[in-house]
Design a protein around this motif. Sequence first.
Motif, PDB file in Angstrom:
ATOM      1  N   UNK A   3      -4.044 -43.623  41.659  1.00 18.69           N
ATOM      2  CA  UNK A   3      -3.221 -44.920  42.047  1.00 18.69           C
ATOM      3  C   UNK A   3      -3.961 -45.737  43.174  1.00 18.69           C
ATOM      4  N   UNK A   4      -3.858 -47.146  43.076  1.00 16.62           N
ATOM      5  CA  UNK A   4      -4.891 -47.838  44.071  1.00 16.62           C
ATOM      6  C   UNK A   4      -3.706 -49.070  44.568  1.00 16.62           C
ATOM      7  N   UNK A   5      -3.861 -49.338  45.972  1.00 14.49           N
ATOM      8  CA  UNK A   5      -3.165 -50.362  46.611  1.00 14.49           C
ATOM      9  C   UNK A   5      -3.629 -51.410  46.968  1.00 14.49           C
ATOM     10  N   UNK A  33      -5.373 -45.010  35.281  1.00 14.62           N
ATOM     11  CA  UNK A  33      -5.377 -45.772  36.528  1.00 14.62           C
ATOM     12  C   UNK A  33      -4.152 -46.750  36.519  1.00 14.62           C
ATOM     13  N   UNK A  34      -3.620 -47.209  37.728  1.00 12.78           N
ATOM     14  CA  UNK A  34      -2.550 -47.888  38.097  1.00 12.78           C
ATOM     15  C   UNK A  34      -2.794 -48.699  39.310  1.00 12.78           C
ATOM     16  N   UNK A  75      -0.126 -52.863  37.742  1.00 11.28           N
ATOM     17  CA  UNK A  75      -0.847 -52.864  36.476  1.00 11.28           C
ATOM     18  C   UNK A  75      -1.280 -51.532  35.937  1.00 11.28           C
ATOM     19  N   UNK A  76      -1.212 -51.159  34.636  1.00  7.48           N
ATOM     20  CA  UNK A  76      -1.852 -49.944  34.334  1.00  7.48           C
ATOM     21  C   UNK A  76      -2.795 -49.926  33.060  1.00  7.48           C
ATOM     22  N   UNK A 136       4.759 -41.507  45.588  1.00  6.99           N
ATOM     23  CA  UNK A 136       4.408 -41.286  44.004  1.00  6.99           C
ATOM     24  C   UNK A 136       3.000 -40.528  43.809  1.00  6.99           C
ATOM     25  N   UNK A 137       2.243 -40.280  44.884  1.00  8.47           N
ATOM     26  CA  UNK A 137       0.776 -39.560  44.715  1.00  8.47           C
ATOM     27  C   UNK A 137       0.884 -38.254  44.000  1.00  8.47           C
TER      28      UNK A 137
END
Length: 394
Positions: free
Chosen positions: A275-277, A310-311, A326-327, A264-265
Amino acid sequence: MTRRLSDDARLLRRTALRAGFQSALAVAVTVAVLCGVSVLVVLRSQHADENTLLESAIARADDVSDPPSGTWLVIARGGNVAATPGLPPGLPDEQALAAGDATGTDDVHIGDREYRVLTERRGDEVVQAILDLRSAHQERERLLRALLITGLLGLLLAGVTGAWLGRRAAQPLTQALALQRRFVADAGHELRTPLTLLSTRAQLLRRHLGDARVAKAEADELVADARQLTEILEDLLLAADPREAEPVRLVDLADLARAVVSAAQPEATAQGVRLTVSAEGEVTIHGSAAALRRALNALLDNAIRHARGAVTVSVRAGREVIAEVADDGPGIDPALIPSLFTRFATGTTEDDRPRRRYGLGLALVSEIAARHGGSVSARNAEPAGAVFRLTLPH
């Protein structure tokens, strides 16, 4: 397809039989209650009429020679007892006569016959009126027999009518289900060929690129995407066919989340979303990798569409495995949260302008979670944004 139509026909028959049985059961309960009430009413009426007849016989009795039909009179005066001819053996009720000042009604059983006995003191004599209850019993038996026959006929009629109505009511639903399955099967069949060609051409492209590392990496991503699309298609086809068991294997949800975020990047970058994992080590569960990928994709796609910048995707394990997306977007209309995972839910702002829209994605997430024995929930975050939580058993 013929076998599936046969399955739908069996489902329709079972539904019709179930409806017929339920209708018959409802009628049986209703008839039983009505019969019980009817019998009680008849019994009360008969008892009242019998007592009135005995009281009238005693009140008009000058002697024992002319009692009403079906009754006998006994008069005891000064130690002498006179009785109506033909008095049944075992009568009169000697104890009641001997009581002298006692007045009351008794039911006396002699052999297979029952009699109602009323004893009253009248001046210096004791009068006893005796009524044969055989006709009353015969009347009750006729009533019960009529109620039983009527109830059985009503039960049969209700069962047949219920089955017929159930079949008519379920037939449109069965046709709709068959149409839906046919559409999914046809769509899957038609998409399978171009997806196979896409995967093959991507592989050929990767081979012809040689050492062009960047292009080769993009081709690798294209091959992976084509493979994932094929897996998703197979999962949809399995979900559309209730006869097929869903393939279950050990899935690393943390690794799956990282792969979903990586895929999805490009879309997130185009939307200006970071995006952060957050996932450490392996977080394994038993399930369908393709279905779980669809669920995470849907949650991530929803977050990217509504995020401001940010997500965050986090996966952790405890007593259960939890994946949260989370968004930092506008949040969820609180009035919408109870129906959020129904199809095509829509939230509004205070000025009634559309706020957040949810099509099929979240509804499919809920179905996938249920298929895995888990659940999905949503809440608003502080100070802004929304958090979607997917909870799955180990």
